[in-house]
Design a protein around this motif. Structure first.
Motif, mmCIF file in Angstrom:
data_model
loop_
_atom_site.group_PDB
_atom_site.id
_atom_site.type_symbol
_atom_site.label_atom_id
_atom_site.label_comp_id
_atom_site.label_asym_id
_atom_site.label_seq_id
_atom_site.Cartn_x
_atom_site.Cartn_y
_atom_site.Cartn_z
ATOM 1 N N ASN A 1 1.032 -1.350 0.208
ATOM 2 C CA ASN A 1 0.021 0.276 0.170
ATOM 3 C C ASN A 1 0.975 1.317 0.020
ATOM 4 O OD1 ASN A 1 -2.205 -0.699 0.267
ATOM 5 N ND2 ASN A 1 -2.828 -1.362 1.712
ATOM 6 N N SER B 1 -1.456 -8.913 -10.632
ATOM 7 C CA SER B 1 -1.877 -10.051 -9.304
ATOM 8 C C SER B 1 -0.691 -10.453 -8.575
ATOM 9 C CB SER B 1 -2.728 -10.932 -9.684
ATOM 10 O OG SER B 1 -1.421 -11.828 -11.344
ATOM 11 N N GLN C 1 0.088 -15.166 -3.403
ATOM 12 C CA GLN C 1 -1.214 -15.314 -2.076
ATOM 13 C C GLN C 1 0.094 -16.103 -1.233
ATOM 14 O OE1 GLN C 1 -3.241 -13.830 -0.988
ATOM 15 N NE2 GLN C 1 -3.113 -14.471 1.476
ATOM 16 N N ALA D 1 0.490 -9.643 4.649
ATOM 17 C CA ALA D 1 -1.161 -9.820 4.428
ATOM 18 C C ALA D 1 -1.850 -8.711 3.891
ATOM 19 C CB ALA D 1 -1.901 -10.817 4.923
ATOM 20 N N VAL D 2 -1.910 -8.038 5.570
ATOM 21 C CA VAL D 2 -2.568 -6.885 5.248
ATOM 22 C C VAL D 2 -2.104 -5.187 5.036
ATOM 23 C CG1 VAL D 2 -3.171 -7.889 7.689
ATOM 24 C CG2 VAL D 2 -1.579 -6.539 8.063
ATOM 25 N N GLN D 3 -0.562 -6.032 4.356
ATOM 26 C CA GLN D 3 -0.303 -4.578 3.941
ATOM 27 C C GLN D 3 -0.172 -4.346 2.174
ATOM 28 O OE1 GLN D 3 3.500 -5.616 5.714
ATOM 29 N NE2 GLN D 3 3.452 -3.725 7.094
ATOM 30 N N ILE D 4 -0.495 -5.042 1.879
ATOM 31 C CA ILE D 4 -0.670 -5.452 0.244
ATOM 32 C C ILE D 4 -2.322 -5.249 -0.310
ATOM 33 C CG2 ILE D 4 -1.474 -7.002 -2.156
ATOM 34 C CD1 ILE D 4 1.655 -7.285 0.077
ATOM 35 N N SER D 5 -1.985 -3.850 -1.272
ATOM 36 C CA SER D 5 -2.672 -3.342 -1.562
ATOM 37 C C SER D 5 -4.042 -4.375 -2.309
ATOM 38 C CB SER D 5 -2.803 -2.609 -2.826
ATOM 39 O OG SER D 5 -4.064 -1.928 -3.820
ATOM 40 N N THR D 6 -5.458 -3.571 -1.765
ATOM 41 C CA THR D 6 -6.247 -4.295 -2.668
ATOM 42 C C THR D 6 -7.161 -4.326 -4.263
ATOM 43 O OG1 THR D 6 -7.903 -2.138 -2.073
ATOM 44 C CG2 THR D 6 -8.176 -4.448 0.348
ATOM 45 N N SER D 7 -6.235 -3.533 -4.662
ATOM 46 C CA SER D 7 -5.931 -3.121 -6.021
ATOM 47 C C SER D 7 -5.276 -3.924 -6.634
ATOM 48 C CB SER D 7 -5.517 -1.736 -6.346
ATOM 49 O OG SER D 7 -6.016 -0.804 -5.401
ATOM 50 N N GLU E 1 -5.066 -7.773 -7.588
ATOM 51 C CA GLU E 1 -5.251 -9.658 -6.956
ATOM 52 C C GLU E 1 -4.307 -10.631 -6.579
ATOM 53 O OE1 GLU E 1 -8.094 -12.841 -9.747
ATOM 54 O OE2 GLU E 1 -7.104 -10.904 -10.931
ATOM 55 N N ARG E 2 -4.935 -11.107 -5.400
ATOM 56 C CA ARG E 2 -4.001 -12.451 -4.670
ATOM 57 C C ARG E 2 -4.530 -13.825 -5.777
ATOM 58 N NH1 ARG E 2 -4.041 -10.547 1.237
ATOM 59 N NH2 ARG E 2 -3.300 -7.908 0.862
#
Length: 95
Positions: A39, A55, A58, A67-73, A75-76
């Motif tokens: 992010n 992408s 994962q 896991a919590v620092q990867i942008s939701t933009s 795709e995993r």
């Protein structure tokens, strides 16, 4: 074309890599390449401004505790999705 980035964005030139990509290409971040999906990072900003799909694997995200620092933009995907991307593209380029 499928591009895979396995190096940290601190060890490669993201701007130069993007010059070789065409609209519609896929970029899969693997190994330390997943760091590019953090992010608010400059690397993420560059990747999301390109006309490509980005992408991240994962398993590599989790292995690095990001896991919590990867942008939701971004795709995993899992290994099955990785195989689908390989099948989808006749050509691949590893960075």
């Amino acid at each position: 074309m499928l591009h895979t980035l396995r190096q940290s964005p601190f060890q490669c030139d993201i701007s130069e890599m993007l010059r070789y990509m065409q609209p519609g290409d896929d970029l899969l971040l693997i190994e330390d390449g997943v760091i590019a999906a953090l992010n608010h990072s400059r690397a993420l900003e560059l990747l999301l401004s390109a006309p490509i799909t980005v992408s991240a694997l994962q398993e590599d995200v989790e292995a690095r505790g990001l896991a919590v620092q990867i942008s939701t933009s971004v795709e995993r995907v899992d290994y099955t999705d990785f195989v689908r991307l390989v099948i989808k593209h006749d050509q691949q380029c590893a960075w």
